[in-house]
Design an enzyme around this catalytic site. Structure first.
Site, PDB file in Angstrom:
ATOM      1  N   ASP A  75       0.836  -1.200   0.000  1.00 36.81           N
ATOM      2  CA  ASP A  75       0.000   0.000   0.000  1.00 36.81           C
ATOM      3  C   ASP A  75       0.877   1.258   0.000  1.00 36.81           C
ATOM      4  OD1 ASP A  75      -1.283  -2.320   0.994  1.00 36.81           O
ATOM      5  OD2 ASP A  75      -2.854  -1.118   1.913  1.00 36.81           O
TER       6      ASP A  75
ATOM      7  N   HIS B  25      -0.389   4.611  -0.274  1.00 38.46           N
ATOM      8  CA  HIS B  25      -1.059   5.696   0.459  1.00 38.46           C
ATOM      9  C   HIS B  25      -0.413   7.055   0.186  1.00 38.46           C
ATOM     10  CE1 HIS B  25      -4.115   3.521   2.577  1.00 38.46           C
ATOM     11  NE2 HIS B  25      -3.246   2.648   3.060  1.00 38.46           N
TER      12      HIS B  25
ATOM     13  N   ASP C 253      -4.793   0.598  -2.615  1.00 34.69           N
ATOM     14  CA  ASP C 253      -4.602   1.704  -1.667  1.00 34.69           C
ATOM     15  C   ASP C 253      -3.453   2.593  -2.132  1.00 34.69           C
ATOM     16  OD1 ASP C 253      -6.748   0.931  -0.180  1.00 34.69           O
ATOM     17  OD2 ASP C 253      -5.650   0.609   1.689  1.00 34.69           O
TER      18      ASP C 253
ATOM     19  N   ASN D   2      -9.499  -0.704  -0.719  1.00 37.70           N
ATOM     20  CA  ASN D   2     -10.673  -0.150  -0.054  1.00 37.70           C
ATOM     21  C   ASN D   2     -10.653   1.376  -0.050  1.00 37.70           C
ATOM     22  OD1 ASN D   2      -8.501  -0.543   1.974  1.00 37.70           O
ATOM     23  ND2 ASN D   2      -9.979   0.297   3.414  1.00 37.70           N
ATOM     24  N   HIS D   3      -9.467   1.992  -0.111  1.00 34.57           N
ATOM     25  CA  HIS D   3      -9.422   3.455  -0.132  1.00 34.57           C
ATOM     26  C   HIS D   3      -9.887   4.011  -1.479  1.00 34.57           C
ATOM     27  CE1 HIS D   3      -7.657   4.788   3.743  1.00 34.57           C
ATOM     28  NE2 HIS D   3      -7.465   3.475   3.834  1.00 34.57           N
TER      29      HIS D   3
ATOM     30  N   HIS E 195      -3.364  -4.132   2.759  1.00 36.92           N
ATOM     31  CA  HIS E 195      -4.502  -3.773   3.609  1.00 36.92           C
ATOM     32  C   HIS E 195      -4.186  -3.760   5.098  1.00 36.92           C
ATOM     33  CE1 HIS E 195      -8.614  -3.015   4.668  1.00 36.92           C
ATOM     34  NE2 HIS E 195      -8.778  -4.188   5.266  1.00 36.92           N
TER      35      HIS E 195
END
Length: 217
Positions: free
Chosen positions: A18, A20, A47, A73-74, A177
């Site tokens: 991820d 981010h 993500d 999910n983001h 995740h």
């Protein structure tokens, strides 16, 4: 839903945890492995956005040749906010960066990116086929197309219970995740989210090495 990639016979395939929004961490990692954009491919567990300084730049990685990402999910929270006006969950989980952009423009850019972001990948390697999903695979990879989006994007049941069962009909699966201090393996599932937004670290590893590790055990 599912996209399959044939074996890369000219270069290496890498998978990254991820991001981010931490584009600089990715650049540093790619430099360390001498990533060659003409031959190598980069896969992401999703993500790409939220919590870091360069969310939009990370999201648009999927438009670069050889760069591929599954939906996280983001990204789904962003979609729910921008398309269905469900803002609370996203804004409370790192989506506040979106407020500096025109909503229509950002919605269009998200849509363009997510059109290239299915829920699952299969990547052929010299040591077998590796699956990639964001959060958690089904117990039988043959069920991937009928597995709920909730499981693929949000579930932590396997890691919370330290479930060592092997996912059937796939040689290895890579997920993100759930932040872990170091990459962790449960059965044939490899967890590679190092929590970039609080650790300042990401995991970038060759997919072939993961497949070799799983098939040698």
């Amino acid at each position: 839903m599912l996209k399959r990639f044939e074996r890369n016979v000219s270069g290496h395939d890498y998978v990254v945890g991820d991001l981010h929004g931490h584009y600089a961490l990715l650049e540093q990692a790619l430099t360390r492995v001498e990533f060659d954009a003409d031959k190598d491919r980069l896969f992401s567990v999703g993500d790409l956005i939220d919590r870091g300084p360069d969310s939009l730049r990370c999201l648009e990685l999927v438009h670069q040749p050889g760069c591929h990402a599954v939906t996280g999910n983001h990204e789904m929270m962003a979609r729910n906010a921008l398309f269905d006006n469900h803002w609370g969950q996203w804004l409370s989980n790192g989506g506040e960066w979106s407020q500096q952009y025109d909503k229509v423009s950002l919605r269009n850019r998200l849509a363009e990116a997510m059109m290239k972001m299915p829920l699952a990948f299969e990547v052929e390697t010299a040591h077998g086929v590796v699956g990639i999903v964001h959060a958690e695979p089904p117990l039988d990879w043959a069920d991937i197309r009928k597995t709920s989006r909730e499981t693929l994007l949000w579930s932590r049941k396997r890691i919370e219970s330290s479930d060592q069962r092997v996912v059937a009909n796939i040689d290895a699966v890579v997920v993100g995740h759930t932040p872990v201090p170091e990459p962790r393996t449960l059965g044939n599932v490899r967890y590679i989210d190092l929590g970039s937004f609080f650790s300042g670290r990401i995991c970038l590893t060759r997919i072939d090495d993961i497949a070799a590790m799983m098939t040698s055990e």
